[in-house]
Enzyme design. Structure first.
Site, mmCIF file in Angstrom:
data_model
loop_
_atom_site.group_PDB
_atom_site.id
_atom_site.type_symbol
_atom_site.label_atom_id
_atom_site.label_comp_id
_atom_site.label_asym_id
_atom_site.label_seq_id
_atom_site.Cartn_x
_atom_site.Cartn_y
_atom_site.Cartn_z
ATOM 1 N N SER A 119 -9.727 2.278 2.906
ATOM 2 C CA SER A 119 -8.800 3.001 2.068
ATOM 3 C C SER A 119 -7.826 2.107 1.306
ATOM 4 O O SER A 119 -7.220 2.558 0.342
ATOM 5 C CB SER A 119 -7.984 3.968 2.922
ATOM 6 N N LYS B 198 0.873 -1.173 0.000
ATOM 7 C CA LYS B 198 0.000 0.000 0.000
ATOM 8 C C LYS B 198 0.914 1.228 0.000
ATOM 9 O O LYS B 198 1.939 1.238 0.699
ATOM 10 C CB LYS B 198 -0.882 -0.023 1.253
ATOM 11 N N SER C 158 -10.091 -0.020 7.086
ATOM 12 C CA SER C 158 -9.451 0.131 5.771
ATOM 13 C C SER C 158 -8.789 -1.117 5.209
ATOM 14 O O SER C 158 -8.395 -1.131 4.047
ATOM 15 C CB SER C 158 -8.406 1.249 5.821
#
Lengths: 486, 97, 480
Positions: A152, A77, A176
């Site tokens: 997210s 990420k 997330s």
């Protein structure tokens, strides 16, 4: 041969000599390139570095080195700092930021021999539940390109679901990891607060943020977590406790397991189309010997308002360092210092990030601190107490991960609160610092539905074990989105 | 809790050093009022006698690091991300005291 | 009708703790490095990095707390003080707010009339220092050096119990002495290691209510503290007496003009939005830890002064002066040890000529050209009558400038005292023969002339005659 799907399968093929890391890496890089126009899961692809790392892994394998992650491709990420590689956090603010260091989680997976293919798209500064707040454009859900992958960690979930990588790092401040994992039909684990070092993970809300993984299977999550987790002297909140071999406990039978059915999660907001497969999944656990107990956490419905005080408060302070002076975006021709600050931040941050910074600034400001911030900290304690009471009766809690399946891109734009309520089932675990896992349990409206387990602190081993036992008798987690089959 | 007014938004934006456009102010006034309305639910909760919880590691204490210099100079590397430097200094518009 | 005004002062002293590394990072704290070469990722507030607390800074703060008889908090909490400024890289300063590590101590100061006044210390907390901004030669820009960012500080906050500039200086000096005794701060004020903010207000004598205060920021010398307060008090009285109102504000002392002025850049109302730093867990200190630190405490100035009075028979004043710094006290005790006694003689010389010479040359005791053993060597020659106290002054001066020991100077210059009766008698005889008139007058009852004969004889012996012996022999001879 076809490309193996999971980390465990890839590892077996690598160790057995059926495939090399360079071959795997090349094949997956090709998929990444092909997928980009439709999915936009990656912000940065580091093809050259990946091939070099893969070649190095092949040499280690050839030299007889063994390790479940050695030579296996993955992606991070874009919130994790990666040395000499762009680390954008999904923001214009950091569009040109090259981190001069590796996050601890990155360094540990690198040492374990994983090959990084690139950096994954995400909501800006991890603030969002749809991946639509990214400066680099939204990510599409591989199950339906008109729909969001969740957020997210939308890039992480979409990349794993689309079989671009067998595993990805992700972070979870209010859901997330779990929410996008649920919406994309993959497995996501948010560990106990303090289990994975936060060093090098760009902070959103420091007391809630926790790094974890998104993979296809619980077994793969166990393999990655074993390498990532553990004490880090550079993170004062990392916990100095031995890291178990999470893969070793996967097969433990479920007989005697006490599962708490979280009453508050089966409320009117839950789509009945999700509830049906979820109930069936719970029945499967019972069939394996688990006992079911209804549990109530009366303060849990307060987790969303509590979170929307605590997280913005911490974020308003954490994001003050982005001021256009030492790194990051600086506005053109600042007139004076105030102008430099206000325009660099005003132009560098997106709308949702600014909204959260302002919300946090407001709840901490003179005259409002007690009424909002301190109040929320007290309610947070009540929520944590509720969990503690529940875990005196049951080993883990079960419920849905999200109230609905993946929604369409662009539908939740005007009222932020509608979007915030999407995290209603996931936020509680962050407030109490508990480990939680989401795994696919079927489909609703033709889209993946997620089941969530929440356990007491440091019960990752048990959560992974239960998820693995479920995945041994079901194949939801192995269903690939049409067009992304291996 | 009172509704937020555009003036409140302007004050908060300044405190947070965020330049907002004229169009952004009413939009934030509305959306932040909605958020504060959601958050307002907390006011109804009885919390007397409850300690505020600022982290989720009960009883945990700060680890005390030994007093050792472990860092060396990496100025050139660290300043590669800086928008404007001179003679090793980070530059900003003149600050008047 | 004119009002008499009372001054009310509270001081916030910032002392840099003498750790090797910073409070939250492993960067060096050494002074004077090239800009930004001692600023690592944590000090620069880079994305993703986290603070880890330096245990030595905690230990030093605890030492200070124990030294002022304060409470050591079993649980203290770091908070973030949020504001934007170029020298503050994270946009917040990590400090302690609601729960400081040290609370409720006191410091005794000696007033001009010799009485002691106890000043309450509200709290002392740990925090990180900010960086430095410079404006020279940068064409309308400001340059930021973050080497100092993250240096550990202890902020020592007094009660508003100081009533004059003199008291404020005495208090600040006492704290300065204390932190240097404890070895927790180098006390170097030029380098900014020890500085203070003064909260100053005035009120009519007898009034219970405090007046509106002004905060004078960042004063880095004892002299400036006194000047700044005196100026500020006069300014406030003037404002009130001419019908104005003192405004609560931050002011800066300009040493060149000798005035304080409003800091416009800080005029804007601050809202620091303090909250507990989620990156740092509470500091929990056990009784065992505190007792361990207590076991390592050095003898403190007040204890040492009391011992000097008792052990060496010194006056309270002399003991106070000698214990003003640990180095001076150590120097003094070395002199006495070398000398094997003569504690009073040693005190007179250390507080007298030595202090005067050090002061004249702007030196600290550590860099005195005459070390303790050398001074003891000279004092030994006074004690054993080799030289007189008067000659000793010349010997001392020569030792200072020539950097050699007393015996060498005494030998080289033939300064050895004349203790031989016959040699002195010979000199007396010569003086008497040369001054028959004065002799007659003396003998007819003009006793005052005794001094004249002492002087003449001393002159004749080039000052080397032992004064006591000279007196004795002269008396005998003059009386015929």
């Amino acid at each position: 041969m076809g490309i193996p799907q999971t980390i465990a399968e890839m590892s077996r093929a690598l160790h057995g000599g059926q495939v090399s890391s360079v071959e795997l890496t090349r094949a997956l890089l090709e998929r990444v390139q092909r997928s980009q126009p439709a999915l936009n899961a990656f912000v940065t692809v580091t093809a050259e570095e990946a091939l070099a790392e893969a070649a190095a892994a092949d040499r280690r394998l050839a030299a007889g080195e063994r390790g479940p992650l050695l030579g296996v491709p993955m992606a991070h990420k874009d919130i994790f700092c990666t040395r000499d590689v762009l680390t954008t956090c999904g923001s214009r603010m950091l569009a040109n930021f090259v981190a001069p260091y590796d996050a601890t989680a990155v360094a540990r997976l690198r040492a374990a021999g994983m090959v990084m293919l690139g950096k994954l798209n995400m909501d800006e500064f991890a603030m969002g539940s749809s991946n639509e707040t990214s400066h680099f454009g939204p990510v599409a859900n591989p199950w339906d390109l008109k729909r969001v992958p969740g957020g997210s960690s939308g890039g992480s979930a979409a990349a794993v679901a689309a079989r671009l990588v067998p595993g990805a790092t992700a972070t979870d401040t209010g859901g997330s990891i779990r929410q996008p994992a649920a919406l994309c039909g993959v497995t996501g684990l948010k560990p106990t607060y303090g289990r994975v070092s936060r060093y090098g993970m760009i902070a959103f809300a420091s007391s809630l943020d926790q790094g974890g993984v998104i993979t296809l299977t619980a077994e793969d999550s166990a393999l990655m977590l074993s390498a990532m987790a553990g004490y880090d002297e550079r993170d004062s909140t990392s916990v100095d406790m031995p890291v178990p071999d999470y893969a070793a406990g996967l097969e433990r039978p479920l007989a005697g397991l006490r599962i708490g059915l979280l009453k508050e999660f089966f409320d009117k907001g839950l789509d009945p189309a999700i509830e049906a497969p979820l109930r069936a999944a719970i029945a499967e656990l019972q069939a394996q010997g688990a006992t079911l107990h209804e549990v109530s956490l009366p303060n849990l419905p307060l987790s969303v308002p509590t979170y929307y005080v605590v997280a913005p408060a911490e974020c308003s302070s954490n994001l003050a360092r982005f001021d256009g002076v030492r790194f990051g975006y600086r506005c053109e021709n600042p007139r004076d210092l105030k102008d430099l600050y206000e325009r660099s931040r005003g132009e560098g941050f997106g709308a949702e990030v600014k909204r959260r910074i302002m919300t946090g600034t407001y709840v901490l400001s003179a005259g409002y601190y007690d009424a909002y911030y301190l109040k929320a900290q007290r309610v947070r304690q009540l929520i944590a107490n509720d969990f503690a009471r529940a875990f005196a009766q049951v080993d883990l809690l079960v419920g849905p991960t999200t109230p609905t399946v993946a929604f369409e891109l662009g539908v939740k734009d005007d009222n932020p609160v509608t979007m915030y309520l999407n995290d209603i089932y996931t936020i509680g675990a962050n407030l109490a610092g508990l480990p939680a896992l989401s795994l696919p349990c079927g489909f609703a409206h033709g889209l993946p539905a997620g089941m969530q387990f929440i356990g007491p602190q440091f019960s990752e081993e048990r959560l992974l074990n239960v998820a693995h036992r479920y995945q041994r008798v079901t194949d939801w987690h192995l269903r690939a989105p049409p067009g992304y089959a291996s | 809790m009172a509704e937020l007014k555009p003036d409140d938004i302007a004050r908060i934006a300044h405190l947070a050093r965020l330049a907002l456009t004229d169009a952004e102010v009413p939009a934030y006034t509305l959306s932040m009022s909605r958020i504060m309305n959601l958050v307002g639910e907390l006011q109804r909760v009885e919390t007397s006698g409850v300690e505020p919880m600022s982290h989720s590691l009960p009883g945990a204490a700060a680890r005390l690091r030994p007093d050792q210099v472990t860092e060396t100079d990496h100025r050139a590397e660290y300043q590669r991300n800086a928008p404007q430097t001179e003679a090793g200094l980070y530059l900003v518009p003149r600050v008047i005291e | 009708m004119s009002t008499t005004w009372e001054t009310v002062i509270g001081l916030e002293i910032h002392a840099q703790l003498a750790t090797r590394s910073k409070i939250f990072s492993g960067s060096a704290t050494a002074y004077g490095a090239e800009p930004n070469t001692q600023a690592n990722l944590v000090d620069l507030g880079y994305p993703g990095v986290l603070p880890v607390l330096n245990g030595e800074a905690v230990r030093m703060a605890v030492m200070f707390g124990l030294a002022i008889d304060a409470g050591i908090a079993p649980r203290s909490v770091f908070a973030r003080k949020n504001y934007f400024y170029p020298d503050l890289p994270k946009g917040y300063q990590i400090s302690q707010y609601e729960l400081p590590i040290v609370a409720g101590g006191h410091i005794d100061i000696v007033l001009d009339d010799g009485t002691t006044k106890r000043i309450g210390v509200t709290r002392a907390h740990l925090e990180e220092d900010a960086g430095k901004s410079m404006h020279e030669g940068l064409a309308g820009l400001t340059g930021v050096d973050l080497n100092r960012a993250g240096t550990p500080l202890i902020e020592i906050v007094s009660e508003p119990e100081l009533r004059s500039a003199k008291e404020a200086v005495a208090y600040m000096k006492k704290v300065h002495t204390l932190v240097r005794y404890l070895g927790i701060c180098d006390g170097n004020m030029q380098e900014g290691s020890f500085r203070c903010d003064a909260n100053v207000s005035v009120r009519p004598v007898g009034s219970e209510k405090f007046g509106t205060r002004a905060e004078i920021k960042n004063i880095n010398s004892f002299r400036y503290v006194e000047k700044a307060i005196l100026y500020e008090v006069a300014r406030q009285i003037e404002v009130i007496e001419t019908g104005g109102k003192v405004v609560q504000e931050t002011r800066l002392f300009d040493p060149d003009k000798g005035e304080t002025r409003s800091m416009r850049s800080k005029e804007e109302a601050n809202d620091y939005r303090y909250f507990p730093d989620p990156d740092l867990l509470p500091v929990l200190l056990t009784d065992t830890y505190v007792s361990e630190v207590r076991g390592t405490m050095p003898e403190l100035p007040d204890q040492k002064a009391a011992r000097f009075v008792q052990q060496y028979g010194l006056s309270v004043y002399d003991a106070g002066v000698l214990t003003a710094s640990r180095e001076l006290a150590d120097y003094y005790e070395t002199v006495v040890r070398e000398l094997g006694g003569e504690a009073k003689l040693a005190a007179n010389w250390v507080n007298g000529d030595l202090a005067a010479f050090l002061n004249r040359d702007g030196l600290e005791i550590q860099s005195s050209p005459i070390n303790a053993a050398t001074l003891a060597g000279m004092l030994r020659r006074i004690a054993d009558n080799t030289i007189s106290g008067k000659i000793a002054k010349d010997v001392f001066e020569a030792m200072w400038s020539e950097r050699c020991d007393a015996d060498a100077i005494i030998e080289a210059r033939g300064l050895r005292q004349i203790t031989d009766d016959s040699a002195i008698e010979k000199a007396i005889d010569a003086v008497m023969a040369a001054n028959p008139g004065q002799l007659a007058e003396y003998r007819s009852g003009k006793d005052k002339l005794f001094g004249f004969f002492v002087g003449q004889t001393m002159k004749a012996t080039q000052g080397k005659a032992n004064p006591a012996l000279l007196n004795e022999l002269l008396k005998k001879k003059l009386s015929g």
